[in-house]
Scaffold this motif. Structure first.
Motif, PDB file in Angstrom:
ATOM      1  N   ASP A   1     -11.530 -29.667  11.773  1.00  0.00           N
ATOM      2  CA  ASP A   1     -11.814 -27.964  11.420  1.00  0.00           C
ATOM      3  C   ASP A   1     -12.961 -28.168  12.313  1.00  0.00           C
TER       4      ASP A   1
ATOM      5  N   ARG B   1      -6.481 -34.793   1.577  1.00  0.00           N
ATOM      6  CA  ARG B   1      -6.243 -33.093   2.750  1.00  0.00           C
ATOM      7  C   ARG B   1      -7.593 -32.648   2.757  1.00  0.00           C
TER       8      ARG B   1
ATOM      9  N   ARG C   1      -8.786 -32.172   7.674  1.00  0.00           N
ATOM     10  CA  ARG C   1      -8.950 -31.091   7.210  1.00  0.00           C
ATOM     11  C   ARG C   1     -10.859 -30.797   8.065  1.00  0.00           C
TER      12      ARG C   1
ATOM     13  N   ASP D   1      -3.105 -24.010  15.715  1.00  0.00           N
ATOM     14  CA  ASP D   1      -3.459 -24.996  14.541  1.00  0.00           C
ATOM     15  C   ASP D   1      -2.299 -24.708  13.816  1.00  0.00           C
TER      16      ASP D   1
ATOM     17  N   ASP E   1      -3.326 -22.803   3.765  1.00  0.00           N
ATOM     18  CA  ASP E   1      -3.729 -23.610   4.836  1.00  0.00           C
ATOM     19  C   ASP E   1      -5.655 -23.026   3.944  1.00  0.00           C
TER      20      ASP E   1
END
Ligand SMILES: [Zn+2]
Length: 125
Positions: free
Chosen positions: A87, A79, A83, A7, A15
């Motif tokens: 992810d 963002r 993400r 990551d 995070d």
């Protein structure tokens, strides 16, 4: 789990993936190339934000591939979308910012040019 790429934000105390409880077991929908692109985009967004947010820019205006209109995304939404792509392998959410003021948003090209200009100026010192 050991074959997952590291990551790039593993050392980032903010995070947001930490708060989400990590991975669920769905199959990724993105190709590795799309995932790499999202990782690059996320890094760009972080740089854009760090330089432009202090100047009052709240996010980016992007052409929407779904409806062909321009949509306004604030930094947190950008963002979060990226993400989520990285992810969970899910494509970008079709969820522009609510009632944005267009004066507070710039295009990706503007942000890129602004960042390149700042880097050029720093390298001349
Ligand atoms: Zn749209």
């Amino acid at each position: 789990m050991d074959d997952l790429p590291r990551d790039p934000f593993a050392d980032d105390p903010d995070d947001p993936a930490e708060a989400l409880g990590g991975f669920d077991d769905g199959e990724p929908l993105l190709t590795p190339a799309e995932r790499d692109e999202a990782i690059t985009d996320l890094a760009d967004v972080e740089v854009f934000r760090s330089l432009l947010e202090p100047r009052g820019v709240r996010g980016l205006v992007l052409d929407c591939p779904e409806c062909g209109e321009q949509h306004y995304f604030d930094w947190e939404l950008l963002r979060g979308n990226l993400r989520q792509m990285i992810d969970k392998g899910q494509p970008q959410v079709h969820e522009p910012a609510f009632q944005p003021d267009p004066a507070n948003y710039v295009t990706w090209e503007y942000a890129r040019g602004y960042v390149d200009g700042v880097i050029d100026a720093e390298e001349r010192h």
